[in-house]
Scaffold this active site. Structure first.
Site, PDB file in Angstrom:
ATOM      1  N   TYR A 121      19.538   5.766  -1.074  1.00 45.86           N
ATOM      2  CA  TYR A 121      18.510   6.693  -1.534  1.00 45.86           C
ATOM      3  C   TYR A 121      17.697   7.080  -0.318  1.00 45.86           C
ATOM      4  O   TYR A 121      16.835   6.337   0.133  1.00 45.86           O
ATOM      5  CB  TYR A 121      17.633   6.047  -2.611  1.00 45.86           C
ATOM      6  CG  TYR A 121      18.322   5.956  -3.952  1.00 45.86           C
ATOM      7  CD1 TYR A 121      18.093   6.913  -4.938  1.00 45.86           C
ATOM      8  CD2 TYR A 121      19.226   4.931  -4.224  1.00 45.86           C
ATOM      9  CE1 TYR A 121      18.738   6.843  -6.158  1.00 45.86           C
ATOM     10  CE2 TYR A 121      19.874   4.856  -5.440  1.00 45.86           C
ATOM     11  CZ  TYR A 121      19.626   5.816  -6.401  1.00 45.86           C
ATOM     12  OH  TYR A 121      20.272   5.746  -7.608  1.00 45.86           O
ATOM     13  N   CYS A 122      17.995   8.244   0.240  1.00 48.43           N
ATOM     14  CA  CYS A 122      17.366   8.744   1.462  1.00 48.43           C
ATOM     15  C   CYS A 122      16.164   9.605   1.049  1.00 48.43           C
ATOM     16  O   CYS A 122      16.331  10.739   0.614  1.00 48.43           O
ATOM     17  CB  CYS A 122      18.398   9.552   2.247  1.00 48.43           C
ATOM     18  SG  CYS A 122      17.830  10.085   3.859  1.00 48.43           S
ATOM     19  N   MET A 123      14.972   9.024   1.162  1.00 44.43           N
ATOM     20  CA  MET A 123      13.775   9.645   0.608  1.00 44.43           C
ATOM     21  C   MET A 123      12.886  10.238   1.697  1.00 44.43           C
ATOM     22  O   MET A 123      12.961   9.857   2.855  1.00 44.43           O
ATOM     23  CB  MET A 123      12.979   8.599  -0.184  1.00 44.43           C
ATOM     24  CG  MET A 123      13.773   7.921  -1.302  1.00 44.43           C
ATOM     25  SD  MET A 123      14.244   9.021  -2.663  1.00 44.43           S
ATOM     26  CE  MET A 123      15.918   9.450  -2.246  1.00 44.43           C
TER      27      MET A 123
END
Length: 146
Positions: A121-123
């Site tokens: 999950y690249c936030m």
């Protein structure tokens, strides 16, 4: 003209957010890698939506992906995190949003740590606020395992 739920949320939170936060949250913007608040944050705590403050991710699931953005193996259990197909930038990706306030958080990829389920999950830091462990309530510490 009827506003979409996304437009209603954008209007609701517009005055609470900086221009950069608003661009990320409601225009699906992306901040620069390695030049954002949380990519290298190693403190214990939780990450909440920059708009509504709803809990989304835990530092316990954060890892160094080498990408320059905060990366997590999974959202918090029960977090209002939803995925949408994103066909911008001439490719198909999976966008991650907060279903409660419609904030664009980033994207999810299947190249994360295999031992933690394989997801990354690249936030965007600008889509979240960090709450350090010592500022969590007793109930939050119990709920999120701190």
């Amino acid at each position: 003209d009827q506003l979409t739920p996304e437009q209603e949320m954008a209007n609701k939170y517009r005055d609470q957010l900086t221009a950069e936060q608003f661009n990320i949250a409601y225009n699906a913007g992306t901040e620069r890698p390695f030049q954002n608040a949380y990519w290298n944050n190693h403190k214990e705590g939780i990450y909440v939506s920059v708009a509504s403050g709803v809990p989304l991710f835990s530092s316990k699931d954060k890892y160094n992906s080498g990408t320059g953005w905060p990366s997590f193996s999974k959202p918090l259990k029960g977090a209002p995190v939803v995925n949408h197909e994103d066909n911008s930038l001439y490719m198909t990706r999976t966008e991650v949003r907060c279903s409660l306030d419609h904030v664009h958080l980033g994207h999810v990829f299947n190249d994360g740590p295999k031992e933690d389920g394989g997801m990354r999950y690249c936030m965007n830091s600008g889509a979240m606020r960090f709450i350090p462990k010592d500022e969590l309530t007793k109930e939050q510490k119990e709920k999120y395992g701190f």
